[in-house]
Design a protein around this motif. Structure first.
Motif, mmCIF file in Angstrom:
data_model
loop_
_atom_site.group_PDB
_atom_site.id
_atom_site.type_symbol
_atom_site.label_atom_id
_atom_site.label_comp_id
_atom_site.label_asym_id
_atom_site.label_seq_id
_atom_site.Cartn_x
_atom_site.Cartn_y
_atom_site.Cartn_z
ATOM 1 N N ARG A 140 2.605 3.565 18.151
ATOM 2 C CA ARG A 140 1.529 3.301 17.190
ATOM 3 C C ARG A 140 1.706 4.251 16.018
ATOM 4 O O ARG A 140 1.931 5.439 16.214
ATOM 5 N N PHE A 141 1.646 3.737 14.801
ATOM 6 C CA PHE A 141 1.805 4.645 13.651
ATOM 7 C C PHE A 141 0.482 4.901 12.944
ATOM 8 O O PHE A 141 -0.487 4.152 13.128
ATOM 9 N N SER A 142 0.442 6.005 12.166
ATOM 10 C CA SER A 142 -0.776 6.353 11.428
ATOM 11 C C SER A 142 -1.071 5.224 10.455
ATOM 12 O O SER A 142 -0.171 4.763 9.755
ATOM 13 N N PRO A 143 -2.327 4.781 10.406
ATOM 14 C CA PRO A 143 -2.644 3.671 9.499
ATOM 15 C C PRO A 143 -2.277 4.036 8.059
ATOM 16 O O PRO A 143 -2.472 5.183 7.645
ATOM 17 N N ILE A 144 -1.724 3.074 7.344
ATOM 18 C CA ILE A 144 -1.438 3.306 5.923
ATOM 19 C C ILE A 144 -2.785 3.354 5.207
ATOM 20 O O ILE A 144 -3.614 2.464 5.392
ATOM 21 N N PRO A 145 -3.028 4.423 4.404
ATOM 22 C CA PRO A 145 -4.329 4.505 3.721
ATOM 23 C C PRO A 145 -4.586 3.242 2.890
ATOM 24 O O PRO A 145 -3.637 2.649 2.353
ATOM 25 N N ASP A 146 -5.856 2.858 2.791
ATOM 26 C CA ASP A 146 -6.207 1.605 2.088
ATOM 27 C C ASP A 146 -5.640 1.548 0.670
ATOM 28 O O ASP A 146 -5.086 0.538 0.259
ATOM 29 N N PHE A 147 -5.794 2.665 -0.065
ATOM 30 C CA PHE A 147 -5.345 2.631 -1.461
ATOM 31 C C PHE A 147 -3.834 2.450 -1.529
ATOM 32 O O PHE A 147 -3.320 1.771 -2.410
ATOM 33 N N ALA A 148 -3.122 3.039 -0.557
ATOM 34 C CA ALA A 148 -1.664 2.922 -0.550
ATOM 35 C C ALA A 148 -1.259 1.494 -0.209
ATOM 36 O O ALA A 148 -0.349 0.919 -0.808
ATOM 37 N N ARG A 149 -1.975 0.911 0.755
ATOM 38 C CA ARG A 149 -1.690 -0.464 1.143
ATOM 39 C C ARG A 149 -1.930 -1.415 -0.044
ATOM 40 O O ARG A 149 -1.111 -2.276 -0.333
ATOM 41 N N GLU A 150 -3.047 -1.171 -0.748
ATOM 42 C CA GLU A 150 -3.360 -2.014 -1.909
ATOM 43 C C GLU A 150 -2.292 -1.871 -2.991
ATOM 44 O O GLU A 150 -1.866 -2.850 -3.596
ATOM 45 N N MET A 151 -1.870 -0.628 -3.201
ATOM 46 C CA MET A 151 -0.846 -0.370 -4.217
ATOM 47 C C MET A 151 0.461 -1.057 -3.839
ATOM 48 O O MET A 151 1.136 -1.670 -4.668
ATOM 49 N N MET A 152 0.824 -0.956 -2.543
ATOM 50 C CA MET A 152 2.060 -1.597 -2.075
ATOM 51 C C MET A 152 1.965 -3.109 -2.227
ATOM 52 O O MET A 152 2.903 -3.760 -2.667
ATOM 53 N N GLN A 153 0.788 -3.642 -1.857
ATOM 54 C CA GLN A 153 0.617 -5.100 -1.946
ATOM 55 C C GLN A 153 0.613 -5.593 -3.392
ATOM 56 O O GLN A 153 1.065 -6.690 -3.685
ATOM 57 N N ALA A 154 0.118 -4.744 -4.291
ATOM 58 C CA ALA A 154 0.087 -5.125 -5.709
ATOM 59 C C ALA A 154 1.484 -5.036 -6.342
ATOM 60 O O ALA A 154 1.659 -5.368 -7.502
ATOM 61 N N GLY A 155 2.458 -4.547 -5.570
ATOM 62 C CA GLY A 155 3.823 -4.427 -6.089
ATOM 63 C C GLY A 155 4.081 -3.086 -6.748
ATOM 64 O O GLY A 155 5.065 -2.912 -7.466
ATOM 65 N N GLY A 156 3.180 -2.122 -6.526
ATOM 66 C CA GLY A 156 3.406 -0.776 -7.051
ATOM 67 C C GLY A 156 2.493 -0.438 -8.217
ATOM 68 O O GLY A 156 1.750 -1.285 -8.722
ATOM 69 N N LEU A 157 2.572 0.827 -8.623
ATOM 70 C CA LEU A 157 1.666 1.340 -9.664
ATOM 71 C C LEU A 157 1.894 0.667 -11.014
ATOM 72 O O LEU A 157 0.951 0.362 -11.740
ATOM 73 N N LEU A 158 3.163 0.437 -11.330
ATOM 74 C CA LEU A 158 3.479 -0.115 -12.647
ATOM 75 C C LEU A 158 2.837 -1.492 -12.834
ATOM 76 O O LEU A 158 2.271 -1.796 -13.880
#
Lengths: 428, 169
Positions: free
Chosen positions: B136-154
């Motif tokens: 089991r891995f540490s949950p990815i923080p919500d903001f990080a998951r959202e950022m990853m799903q959005a395709g990144g900060l840029l």
């Protein structure tokens, strides 16, 4: 409710009355530092998303420093891209070769760094600026692009570690020895994600140059930032610098009952000169133990954003005056900025260095990161005033780097093996 | 996602090892990829296949802020880094790039190079199909998951600027 200096600065820059550690904030950025390695990718990114103007050219300071004077054709291209972008964007604070310097020494000495502000730099040692009581951290190129476009950036508010340094600094011991001792105690991830906040009677007595050596290496303990609240020493320093002398600032302080996740006490009068053995900055050992091992050296390096300011060069010159470096230990002195270079020249330090057999170069980050101007071959050993001694940091993966203060590096250059600087320094 | 593991369990693998500074005079991912992990394993590039995972110990990516470390791994078609923990700038750079970075304490010790791993983001587990173990891995923080799903900060900056009709764009 009480807050640390870091929480207060981030709250004020994100439209909150208060924030706590681990809160996510979008903070306004007061100043952005750009250099030649990490900025060109950000420039491409800005173009790729159709951003043609930076948010505010007056809040951006640019200096090429890593691979300039250009080390090869590819780095010449990076510097060229940077220069063209500066012109296109109308960025006034650009320091071309001849006025340039290692960013973390240059921005403070020009007065760009003010207490109470938020600063980011696309370079991990941007923690250095925290010596002026600002929140400052290192970021990557995507963060840089985002901040250049919008003037703001996301942060998780760091928890704080308080480091209380008390006592008189013993003969032959310097800020570098203090930070190496702290990293030895807490480890290279001992302050991971945290703000390292310094205070105590020793810190009060330190010059801005020495304070910068402490905050510079915060990242070597994994920290997000290092910070020292502004005081009279800070005010006096800023009153003399071109861009800060007529500017008001907000000298933010931590509340007396602010929360710290960890408190570290260090009694400085017990310290001796420190050397961090390969391959981690946390491998610090007292000099009296290291000299017993007779560590033979191929190179000694006095340079970098950690320890190549004028007081560092003065100490190195004090050790080297009238002496000569060992034939087997080539020695380089690389002043951090052009103005430090000029001052060392005026003070006669260059004559001492060249008489001692040292090579002197124009400012560059060059050898510190194994770029050029002092790269190590397989099996070579270097003692260095820099900040990292990771595998391959200064050259071949099988070379070795020992970190120490300018005094210890200079003394070691004389003997061609790691040496105790105290015998070469006049007692005060 | 399923891929093979490349395990380096030593803590404090730094960005100089992931992409040595001697290669920082370029930033094209394909160029950087040729030297990914070179100073820790000079054969990494010849062994890695698209979709593989780099499995490492604690404090992965300490040292410099160079995003080139993330780009070199992504350029080498690594699907993600599974670490005991990450140094903060590397982790930040991974999130900003939408590059998978998962914290799973003890995974590197329990995994061998070549093991077939499956990362199940929805259920928060890593299944080792070679050994049969589940981690089991540490949950990815919500903001990080959202950022990853959005395709990144840029991408999210681009979206935001378009929405506000920024003068910069």
């Amino acid at each position: 409710m009480s807050q640390t200096i870091t929480e207060k600065i981030l709250a004020r820059h994100s439209g909150h009355d208060r924030v706590r550690a681990n809160d996510l904030v979008n903070a306004q950025i007061d100043l952005i530092m750009c250099h030649d390695v990490t900025t060109p990718p950000a420039i491409s990114m800005l173009k790729s998303i159709g951003v043609h103007r930076v948010f505010d050219p007056t809040r951006i300071v640019v200096t090429p420093d890593h691979f300039v004077p250009n080390k090869d054709i590819q780095s010449a291209l990076l510097a060229k891209i940077l220069r063209a972008w500066v012109e296109e964007q109308g960025i006034e604070h650009y320091y071309e070769i001849g006025r340039h310097g290692i960013c973390h020494a240059l921005l403070p000495e020009m007065g760009h760094i003010l207490p109470g502000t938020t600063v980011i730099g696309a370079d991990s040692h941007s923690t250095t600026y925290g010596a002026f009581g600002c929140f400052s951290t290192g970021i990557g190129s995507t963060d840089l692009a985002a901040a250049l476009a919008t003037g703001e950036l996301w942060f998780k508010v760091p928890a704080s570690m308080k480091i209380i340094a008390d006592g008189l600094i013993p003969h032959g011991v310097f800020a570098k020895d203090i930070i190496l001792e702290v990293i030895r105690q807490i480890g290279v991830d001992g302050a991971r994600y945290m703000a390292m906040e310094w205070c105590g009677s020793t810190i009060d007595s330190l010059s801005m140059e020495s304070r910068m050596t402490l905050t510079n290496m915060a990242v070597e303990a994994g920290a997000k930032s290092g910070i020292i609240a502004a005081d009279e020493t800070t005010r006096r320093y800023l009153a003399e610098k071109p861009h800060s002398k007529n500017r008001a600032f907000d000298a933010v302080q931590s509340d007396a009952d602010a929360h710290y996740d960890q408190v570290v006490h260090i009694q400085v009068d017990q310290l001796e000169p420190m050397v961090a053995l390969p391959h981690l900055p946390s491998n610090g050992v007292g000099i009296s133990r290291v000299v017993k091992d007779s560590v033979v050296l191929d190179q000694a390096y006095i340079g970098s954003c950690t320890n190549a300011r004028i007081e560092d060069l003065r100490v190195a010159a004090q050790v080297l005056k009238g002496r000569h470096v060992a034939r087997s230990c080539r020695t380089m002195v690389v002043p951090a900025t052009t103005s430090i270079y000029n001052q060392a020249l005026r003070e006669g330090l260059f004559e001492i260095f060249t008489d001692a057999g040292c090579a002197i170069s124009t400012p560059t980050c060059g050898a510190c990161l194994g770029g050029y101007m002092g790269v190590l071959a397989e099996g070579e050993r270097c003692i260095s005033t820099t900040n990292r001694n990771f595998v391959g940091r200064m050259g071949h993966p099988k070379s070795e780097v020992f970190l120490a203060s300018p005094a210890t590096v200079a003394a070691s250059a004389i003997e061609g093996k790691i040496a105790d600087p105290r015998k070469y320094l006049e007692t005060p | 996602m399923i891929g093979r593991a490349h395990v380096y369990s030593r803590p404090h693998i730094n960005t100089d090892e992931i992409i040595p500074a001697r290669y920082l005079n370029v930033h094209a991912e394909a160029e950087l990829a040729k030297h990914a992990m070179e100073d820790i394993d000079s054969e990494f590039v010849s062994k890695v296949q698209p979709g593989d995972f780099v499995v490492v110990g604690e404090d992965f990516g300490c040292g410099s802020s160079r995003e080139h470390a993330v780009w070199a791994l992504r350029g080498a078609r690594v699907a993600g880094v599974l670490a005991g923990s990450f140094a903060r700038i590397f982790y930040r750079n991974a999130i900003n790039n939408g590059f998978l970075a998962i914290e799973c304490l003890g995974l590197s010790e329990a995994t061998s190079s070549g093991d077939q791993l499956e990362v199940d983001l929805a259920s928060g587990v890593i299944i080792n199909h070679t050994t049969g173990a589940t981690h089991r891995f540490s949950p990815i923080p919500d903001f990080a998951r959202e950022m990853m799903q959005a395709g990144g900060l840029l991408k999210s900056v681009e979206k935001k600027l378009k929405a506000t009709g920024s003068p910069g764009s």
